[in-house]
Design a protein around this motif. Structure first.
Motif: not given
Length: 118
Positions: A45-46, A60-61, A66-71
């Motif tokens: 699991r990563e 993660a590198d 490419r990915f964006i976390i938001s809330r």
């Protein structure tokens, strides 16, 4: 008790995008760090991305740029916007909430499958 419900997974072609959602059962962001993980068959699991109560994010590198976390505090929902998807992004993605006050108190969503075709 915190409940997390994930949605948004599916099948997408390489280069495409998906947005995963993680809806929490209450207003928890002041007390929990939110995170997205993924796990492919036969692999560890990563940790993919984190979003702290103070608004700091980490990635993660393999997914940076490419990915964006938001809330969305009003909706008690955390998102993972996934762009420029690659076949190696194929995995089950999990949302998690990690308590700041109790290190062993964690909550996990059920997971949602993301499959990226070549």
């Amino acid at each position: 008790q915190v409940q997390l419900v994930e949605s948004g997974g599916g099948l997408v072609q390489a280069g495409g995008s998906l947005r995963l959602s993680c809806a929490a059962s209450g207003s928890i962001f002041s007390f929990y760090a939110m995170a997205w993980y993924r796990q492919a068959p036969g692999k560890q699991r990563e940790l993919v991305a984190t979003f702290t109560s103070g608004g700091s994010t980490n990635y993660a590198d393999s997914v940076k740029g490419r990915f964006i976390i938001s809330r969305d505090n009003a909706k008690n929902t955390v998102y993972l916007q996934m762009n420029s998807l690659k076949p190696e992004d194929t995995a089950v993605y999990y949302c998690a909430a990690h308590s700041y006050s109790i290190a062993t108190k964690d909550y996990w969503g059920q997971g949602t499958q993301v499959t990226v075709s070549s």
